[in-house]
Design a protein around this motif. Structure first.
Motif, short mmCIF file in Angstrom:
data_model
loop_
_atom_site.label_atom_id
_atom_site.label_comp_id
_atom_site.label_asym_id
_atom_site.label_seq_id
_atom_site.Cartn_x
_atom_site.Cartn_y
_atom_site.Cartn_z
N GLN A 516 37.46 58.47 -27.35
CA GLN A 516 36.19 58.92 -27.92
C GLN A 516 36.38 60.16 -28.77
N ALA A 517 37.15 61.10 -28.26
CA ALA A 517 37.39 62.36 -29.00
C ALA A 517 38.05 62.04 -30.33
N PHE A 518 38.96 61.09 -30.31
CA PHE A 518 39.61 60.71 -31.56
C PHE A 518 38.61 60.08 -32.53
N ASN A 519 37.82 59.15 -32.03
CA ASN A 519 36.87 58.48 -32.92
C ASN A 519 35.87 59.46 -33.53
N GLU A 520 35.45 60.44 -32.73
CA GLU A 520 34.52 61.44 -33.26
C GLU A 520 35.20 62.32 -34.31
N PHE A 521 36.41 62.67 -34.03
CA PHE A 521 37.18 63.46 -35.00
C PHE A 521 37.31 62.68 -36.32
N TYR A 522 37.69 61.44 -36.19
CA TYR A 522 37.97 60.64 -37.39
C TYR A 522 36.69 60.36 -38.18
N HIS A 523 35.59 60.36 -37.46
CA HIS A 523 34.31 60.13 -38.11
C HIS A 523 33.96 61.27 -39.07
N VAL A 524 34.28 62.51 -38.69
CA VAL A 524 33.88 63.65 -39.52
C VAL A 524 35.01 64.30 -40.31
N CYS A 525 36.26 64.04 -39.94
CA CYS A 525 37.36 64.73 -40.62
C CYS A 525 38.18 63.74 -41.45
N ARG A 526 38.24 64.02 -42.74
CA ARG A 526 39.09 63.18 -43.57
C ARG A 526 40.54 63.55 -43.27
N VAL A 527 41.41 62.55 -43.19
CA VAL A 527 42.81 62.85 -42.91
C VAL A 527 43.59 62.81 -44.22
N ILE A 528 43.75 61.60 -44.77
CA ILE A 528 44.59 61.48 -45.96
C ILE A 528 43.88 62.06 -47.17
N GLY A 529 44.60 62.90 -47.89
CA GLY A 529 44.02 63.50 -49.09
C GLY A 529 43.27 64.80 -48.83
N SER A 530 43.19 65.20 -47.56
CA SER A 530 42.50 66.47 -47.29
C SER A 530 43.51 67.61 -47.39
N GLN A 531 42.97 68.83 -47.44
CA GLN A 531 43.85 69.99 -47.50
C GLN A 531 44.68 70.10 -46.21
N GLN A 532 44.05 69.69 -45.11
CA GLN A 532 44.73 69.79 -43.80
C GLN A 532 45.57 68.55 -43.49
N GLU A 533 45.95 67.81 -44.51
CA GLU A 533 46.59 66.51 -44.28
C GLU A 533 47.78 66.57 -43.30
N THR A 534 48.68 67.52 -43.51
CA THR A 534 49.89 67.52 -42.65
C THR A 534 49.51 67.72 -41.19
N PHE A 535 48.60 68.65 -40.93
CA PHE A 535 48.21 68.89 -39.54
C PHE A 535 47.46 67.69 -38.97
N ARG A 536 46.54 67.17 -39.76
CA ARG A 536 45.73 66.07 -39.23
C ARG A 536 46.55 64.82 -38.98
N LEU A 537 47.55 64.60 -39.81
CA LEU A 537 48.43 63.46 -39.54
C LEU A 537 49.17 63.67 -38.23
N ALA A 538 49.64 64.89 -38.05
CA ALA A 538 50.35 65.19 -36.80
C ALA A 538 49.41 65.06 -35.61
N LEU A 539 48.16 65.41 -35.82
CA LEU A 539 47.17 65.29 -34.75
C LEU A 539 46.92 63.81 -34.42
#
Ligand code: ARG
Length: 562
Positions: A516-539
């Motif tokens: 659930q925590a992942f789905n909520e995160f993914y719902h609001v946080c863009r991963v690919i193409g975002s400024q935080q891409e490297t961290f979010r991919l690792a997350l």
């Protein structure tokens, strides 16, 4: 991260002459309801009486004594009324957690708390010549998970299947088979056929021949033993196919039949020691003074009982394994029985009796809250349950992926079915009765195994598009990111609690919350193409790894695609 909080609290508490172990401090630490109140809180009410100060004063005192805190770990430590609130340095916390997961990989969450101590986990233990019922299914699923959790916590585990392959019921089968049995029919569908014979021999007129046949078995009569072996062989082949399908492994198969002789020797010893007394021709052990009634251990015809064999088996297991823990995963209806068994071991002077535990499980109920049965009033056969689940899973999968190949469909359906059934069981506290609702279990939405598999596959599809690097850069975290990081960080603690309480539902519930925590995160946080891409991919990668590890503890394999 809780550890760091404990570290900060240790000395101030000691200075205030409050004696608390790390564990007690840990238990006292709370999770504040909103982020303005910090990430962890230490409430001071419970110290007021002892320290003769108000909780607010105590909080201030503790804060004062903490003094400077390490800024790499905390961004602030404040008091708020009776609480000391700890604010994490979110960035370094996130960096640490994600780093731990992506470097420890399949070992993330593993601990050595078991210190290589030995644990025998006995589970499944079906009866030969009887169908593998839902009770045995529960034992198989829960026991397997308990064994996995122990292993992951640093125990050396012996997975044992203790077959019900001896006992008076065989007398009936032998009597019946001798009269009208045919090997051809036995071979074709052993369990069903033996069941038929069993039912046919329930009338009273079979009582006497049944008893005679069982006596012959106990006395080592060749003809009787030959038939018994035949039944056992065919039934075992069937059971083993089932275990293979469910990916359940055992280190040892043993059974009641191994203890027929040893049980008699034990009886002799008990008689000599005067522990047993005669009651209407049979031998019993009086446990009235412990509030445990009496336990019968020899029948009036001199044959042994389930309990006698179990005692002999336990003694033998200790000799063989010198276990530090022996877990019996068996249904709740045997609660009194196991209390008696453990008490008798204690009376016999076995110190290890205290290390034996009955990890019980409740019943499966149907939708109306009644004991789960088929229309005919018999316990449902495992095979039919499983086939039904497979069909339901296939339907769901085809709905989502019309182009899937036949082979991929089979594989995906099998894993989805296992996830549905295993998770459907394990999400409940094992001692509770739980509703067996296949349709719900197989659903891709809600608190179900397939929903969790689906979340995993979703994360996999992100990772597939772009590679994860260990050189990720952390920016200020958004709330949903932090929540996911926090969930990830809890996994090792959850494993330890599950091991200590023999409770796989803690892992199952954790897994669902993580998804659930992942789905909520993914719902609001863009991963690919975002400024935080490297961290979010690792997350995302950390999420996949942790989910995979925790599902493995439940005996469930993940799927890369759903
Ligand atoms: N075969 C038994 C039954 O189906 C369960 C055995 C449980 N284990 C034990 N050591 N008694 O009821």
């Amino acid at each position: 991260m809780k550890k760091e909080v404990i570290k900060l609290l240790r000395k101030p508490l000691k200075d205030l002459k409050v004696e608390m172990t790390d564990e007690q401090i840990e238990q006292a630490i709370d999770f504040p309801p909103s982020p303005e109140l910090g990430d962890y809180a230490f409430p001071c009410f419970f110290l007021a009486a002892k320290l003769k100060m108000s909780p607010d004063e105590i909080a201030l005192k503790i804060r004062e004594k903490i003094g400077n805190f390490p800024e790499t770990e905390f961004s602030d430590v404040q008091t708020q009324g009776p609480y000391v609130n700890f604010f994490l340095n979110r960035k370094s916390f996130a960096r640490q957690v994600v780093w731990d997961v992506i470097t420890q990989k399949k070992n993330y969450g593993r601990s050595s708390s078991g210190n290589k101590k030995k644990a025998v986990v006995e589970f499944s233990s079906p009866n030969i010549a009887k169908p593998f019922g839902v009770g045995h299914l529960r034992s198989t699923i829960i026991g397997n998970s308990i064994a996995n959790i122990f292993e992951f916590s640093g125990y050396k585990v012996v997975r044992m299947n203790y077959l019900g392959d001896w006992g008076a019921q065989f007398g009936r089968l032998l009597a019946g088979y001798h009269k009208f049995g045919r090997e051809k029919s036995l071979e074709k569908n052993p369990v069903d056929y033996l069941m038929k014979i069993y039912v046919k021999t329930t009338p009273k007129k079979y009582d006497v021949p049944a008893r005679e046949w069982f006596k012959r078995m106990e006395d080592g009569d060749r003809k009787a033993l030959m038939l018994w072996k035949l039944f056992k062989g065919y039934t075992m082949d069937d059971f083993k196919k089932m275990y293979k399908l469910l990916k359940i492994k055992f280190d040892v198969y043993e059974g009641e039949s191994n203890y027929n002789k040893k049980a008699r020797e034990l009886l002799q010893e008990l008689k000599e020691k005067g522990i047993v007394k005669k009651s209407r021709g049979a031998y019993v052990i009086d446990l009235e003074k412990y509030g445990l009634g009496t336990a019968m251990i020899e029948k009036s015809d001199g044959t042994t009982l389930y309990a006698t064999r179990d005692l002999a088996a336990a003694i033998d297991r200790y000799k063989r394994y010198k276990f530090d823990k022996m877990v019996y995963e068996v249904g709740q209806e045997q609660k009194l029985y196991f209390m008696q068994l453990f008490k008798i071991m204690e009376i016999l002077g076995y110190k290890w009796a205290k290390n034996c535990v009955h990890a019980d499980h409740g019943l499966y109920l149907d939708k109306n809250g009644k004991r789960f049965r088929t229309r005919k009033g018999k316990t449902i056969f495992l095979r039919s349950i499983f086939d039904e689940t497979l069909e339901l899973a296939k339907k769901e999968i085809k709905k989502r992926d019309g182009k899937i190949s036949k082979k991929a469909l089979e594989d995906r359906a099998l894993k989805t079915a296992i996830a549905a059934i295993f998770y459907g069981d394990l999400k409940n506290n094992r001692s509770n009765n739980s509703i067996f609702n296949l349709k719900k279990f197989v659903s891709f939405e809600g608190d179900t195994g397939p929903y969790i598999l689906y979340s995993y596959a979703r994360a996999s599809s992100i990772i597939k598009k772009i590679a994860v690097t260990e050189k990720f850069q952390v920016y200020e975290l958004e709330d949903k990111e932090l929540e996911l990081v926090k969930k990830l960080s809890q996994f090792p603690e959850v494993v330890i609690s599950a091991q200590q309480s023999l409770n796989p539902s803690l892992i199952a519930n954790y897994t669902y919350q993580l998804a659930q925590a992942f789905n909520e995160f993914y719902h609001v946080c863009r991963v690919i193409g975002s400024q935080q891409e490297t961290f979010r991919l690792a997350l995302v990668q950390s999420f996949r790894q942790t989910l995979k590890n925790s599902m493995a503890l439940l005996g469930i394999e993940v799927l890369e695609k759903m």
